[in-house]
Write a protein that holds these residues in place. Structure first.
Motif, PDB file in Angstrom:
ATOM      1  N   GLN A  38     -16.760  14.084  26.892  1.00 28.72           N
ATOM      2  CA  GLN A  38     -16.340  12.736  27.271  1.00 28.72           C
ATOM      3  C   GLN A  38     -15.714  12.012  26.089  1.00 28.72           C
ATOM      4  O   GLN A  38     -14.695  11.329  26.229  1.00 28.72           O
ATOM      5  N   PRO A 104     -15.888  10.266  34.257  1.00 28.61           N
ATOM      6  CA  PRO A 104     -16.749  10.948  35.231  1.00 28.61           C
ATOM      7  C   PRO A 104     -17.480   9.928  36.100  1.00 28.61           C
ATOM      8  O   PRO A 104     -17.860   8.852  35.637  1.00 28.61           O
ATOM      9  N   ARG A 106     -20.430   8.139  38.184  1.00 22.73           N
ATOM     10  CA  ARG A 106     -21.830   7.891  37.834  1.00 22.73           C
ATOM     11  C   ARG A 106     -22.739   8.872  38.563  1.00 22.73           C
ATOM     12  O   ARG A 106     -22.547   9.171  39.733  1.00 22.73           O
ATOM     13  N   LYS A 107     -23.747   9.332  37.844  1.00 27.25           N
ATOM     14  CA  LYS A 107     -24.737  10.249  38.405  1.00 27.25           C
ATOM     15  C   LYS A 107     -26.045   9.507  38.649  1.00 27.25           C
ATOM     16  O   LYS A 107     -26.223   8.376  38.213  1.00 27.25           O
ATOM     17  N   GLY A 112     -22.315   8.321  33.360  1.00 27.11           N
ATOM     18  CA  GLY A 112     -21.023   8.307  34.031  1.00 27.11           C
ATOM     19  C   GLY A 112     -20.455   6.901  34.114  1.00 27.11           C
ATOM     20  O   GLY A 112     -20.909   5.980  33.437  1.00 27.11           O
ATOM     21  N   TYR A 113     -19.469   6.741  34.978  1.00 28.72           N
ATOM     22  CA  TYR A 113     -18.684   5.501  35.013  1.00 28.72           C
ATOM     23  C   TYR A 113     -18.758   4.775  36.351  1.00 28.72           C
ATOM     24  O   TYR A 113     -18.684   5.399  37.408  1.00 28.72           O
ATOM     25  N   THR A 122     -24.222  10.603  28.437  1.00 26.82           N
ATOM     26  CA  THR A 122     -24.793  11.649  29.286  1.00 26.82           C
ATOM     27  C   THR A 122     -26.305  11.559  29.429  1.00 26.82           C
ATOM     28  O   THR A 122     -26.874  12.221  30.282  1.00 26.82           O
TER      29      THR A 122
END
Length: 176
Positions: A38, A104, A106-107, A112-113, A122
């Motif tokens: 990233q 990326p 969001r998780k 993420g974003y 991360t």
């Protein structure tokens, strides 16, 4: 308790400690690769923007003339603003709407974003910090290393697995 039982108990405790240590190391290592990827994506996006527009992305017009030594945290309002420029969402600062960066999603972990939260590292704890060479001298002061300088137009770092920017032993950087 017999000596054999004590030895078995000690070996069991030591084995458990080793397994826990391996688990934690693996968990931290899993975050390293995506964090570095990233950060490198952001570095490349900033450099591509600079190539396209002959300047670094900036929130202000005219752009600053001094490096942003405090950095832009990608979860702060200013950091989210820089991300919007790099993703082509801010037409006033990226008039050709070129998407230099695709963050990326969001998780579940929080990493993420999202437009509301910005880009979270991360480990799902903090944003990345971007420092840009606005004075165009080709060098940036290295955070956490007084007097240290690096030849670059952009550097980025993460607080790492412990979520603390001040503990440099585990911080992840774009320049190492």
């Amino acid at each position: 308790m017999s000596a054999g039982c004590i030895i078995a108990l000690v070996l069991g405790v030591l084995g458990g400690a080793v397994l826990l240590s391996d688990f934690l190391s693996e968990r931290n290592a899993r975050g390293l690769r995506p964090a570095r990827a990233q950060m490198q994506g952001l570095v490349l996006a900033v450099k591509a923007y600079q190539t396209e527009y002959s300047r670094l992305p900036a929130l202000d017009s005219p752009p600053p003339t001094e490096d942003n030594t405090q950095g832009y945290d990608t979860t702060s309002e200013k950091g989210r603003g820089i991300i919007k420029i790099l993703t082509g969402e801010d037409e006033s600062k990226n008039p050709r709407n070129v998407p230099f960066f695709e963050p990326p999603a969001r998780k579940k972990s929080g990493a993420g974003y999202t437009p509301e939260n910005g880009l979270v590292d991360t480990w799902g704890t903090k944003g990345y910090v971007m420092i840009l060479d606005y004075n165009s001298d080709g060098e940036i002061s290295i955070p956490g290393h007084p007097g240290g300088r690096i030849s670059s137009t952009v550097i980025i770092y993460s607080a790492g697995p412990d979520g603390d920017y001040n503990t440099w032993d585990d911080n992840i950087t774009s320049w190492q």
